[in-house]
Design an enzyme around this catalytic site. Structure first.
Site, short mmCIF file in Angstrom:
data_model
loop_
_atom_site.label_atom_id
_atom_site.label_comp_id
_atom_site.label_asym_id
_atom_site.label_seq_id
_atom_site.Cartn_x
_atom_site.Cartn_y
_atom_site.Cartn_z
N SER A 80 -17.08 -17.71 45.90
CA SER A 80 -18.45 -18.10 45.75
C SER A 80 -18.90 -19.03 46.92
O SER A 80 -18.38 -19.75 47.29
CB SER A 80 -18.33 -19.20 44.56
OG SER A 80 -19.45 -20.18 44.12
N ASN A 81 -20.47 -19.10 47.20
CA ASN A 81 -21.02 -19.87 48.02
C ASN A 81 -21.43 -21.08 47.59
O ASN A 81 -21.48 -22.28 48.31
CB ASN A 81 -22.38 -19.01 48.47
CG ASN A 81 -21.84 -17.73 49.13
OD1 ASN A 81 -21.09 -17.56 50.19
ND2 ASN A 81 -22.64 -16.61 48.54
#
Ligand SMILES: *Cc1c(COP(=O)(O)O)cnc(C)c1O
Length: 340
Positions: A80-81
């Protein structure tokens, strides 16, 4: 009251480097043979390697600080960014950060688990928890709440960044705001923009941008490219998000159902899984423009955008919103077919 005045009333902490530039992709435009292609560089928002979440986090951390939180919690995919940038924002604002990584991509290899965003999460000093299921938003949220309750019982003040539907769409406000920035920039371009392409995941970016553009009377097509679920489900999600944004800002909703344009033509075989069109988009942008895309979001959304540009009149121009995610490349090194 103007939309920017409405936004200014809500708590916000500046985190993103803005305005991000809009650049023309000359080589790629020539190769594609259609109209001009431009890119809005929201991969350059700063905050530990950039991306669209910087704008979204400004509103979540604004609320967290207003509530005197000392710890922030967030859940997301392993690569996940959002989680990585939340860890960076927490560090910058001197808060603790607990992240929960969900198993959304089944058969991923060692780099997926250790490199890319996960490596950055560790460098940024976040406390990492794991959740064994990928498509269980309610379960993942409940588990995160349990961690928050435990922290509270030891005297901490936790703030959860809620991403599932049913919470005020604070993140979308970052893109309602960005719409004004974009419209300010469009007038300075060589070409008039006729279409905008953007990745559509949780929908905060797509819904916020569409809402912002429409409320400022920019009425051309905004096409959301599915990266997480099919277009029927995504349509409902964007429709709901726009309604929630209207409620939050106490405004009329300027977005009609017909106005929500969605394609899932580059989505298969599923979230976080590569396909040939995505690999081609990553390859073309890198080699023709020195522009890096990511495997999960911008590779797929650019693939759909390239298809569109190849098929339109030369007189039509397109703006692609680069939402970031490039650290994900390192998590997918084995899948990028770069042998030889
Ligand atoms: C999260 C993310 C998206 C999707 O944005 P949403 O607001 O969740 O729809 C697109 N691109 C990148 C790189 C992301 O990290």
């Amino acid at each position: 009251m103007s939309i920017s005045a409405k936004l200014d009333v809500l708590p916000r902490t500046p985190l993103a480097h803005t305005p991000t530039p809009i650049e023309k992709l000359n080589n790629l435009s020539a190769v594609l043979g259609g109209g001009a292609l431009y890119v809005k560089r929201d991969d350059c928002t700063g905050l530990a390697m950039g991306g669209n979440k910087a704008r979204q986090l400004e509103y979540y951390f604004g609320e967290a600080l207003q509530q005197n939180a000392d710890t922030v919690l967030i859940t997301g995919a392993v690569q996940s960014n959002f989680v990585r940038m939340a860890a960076a924002a927490a560090a910058k604002l001197d808060l603790d950060c607990h992240i929960q990584l969900e198993e959304r991509v089944g058969d991923a290899g060692a780099d997926y688990r250790q490199s890319g965003n996960v490596l950055l999460d560790r460098i940024l000093g976040a406390t990492i928890h794991t959740y064994p299921k990928g498509e269980d938003e309610d379960g993942a949220d409940a588990n995160l709440k349990m961690i928050a309750d435990e922290l509270r019982s030891t005297g901490r003040q936790p703030y959860i960044i809620p991403l599932a539907p049913g919470h005020p769409p604070l993140g979308a406000l970052g893109y309602v705001r960005a719409a004004e920035e974009i419209l300010d920039q469009l007038g300075d371009l060589e070409d008039e923009i006729d279409h905008i392409f953007v990745a559509s995941g949780s929908g905060s970016t797509h819904a916020g941008l569409l809402f912002g553009l429409r409320s400022l009377n920019w009425l051309k097509p905004v096409i959301g490219v599915c990266v997480r679920r099919n277009r029927t489900l995504q349509h409902d999600r964007i429709s709901n998000r726009c309604r929630e944004v209207a409620e939050l800002l106490d405004m009329d909703n300027p977005v009609t159902s017909e106005d929500i344009r969605i394609t899932d033509e580059t989505f298969a075989p599923g979230y976080g899984k590569l396909n040939d069109q995505t690999l081609e988009a990553i390859d073309l942008c890198a080699r023709r423009e020195g522009l890096l895309l990511d495997p999960v979001y911008t590779g797929k959304s650019m693939a759909a955008c390239l298809k569109h540009v190849r098929n339109i009149e030369k007189s039509q121009s397109t703006l692609f919103i680069h939402t970031g995610g490039t650290p994900g490349l390192f998590g997918y090194s084995a899948e990028l077919n770069l042998a030889g």
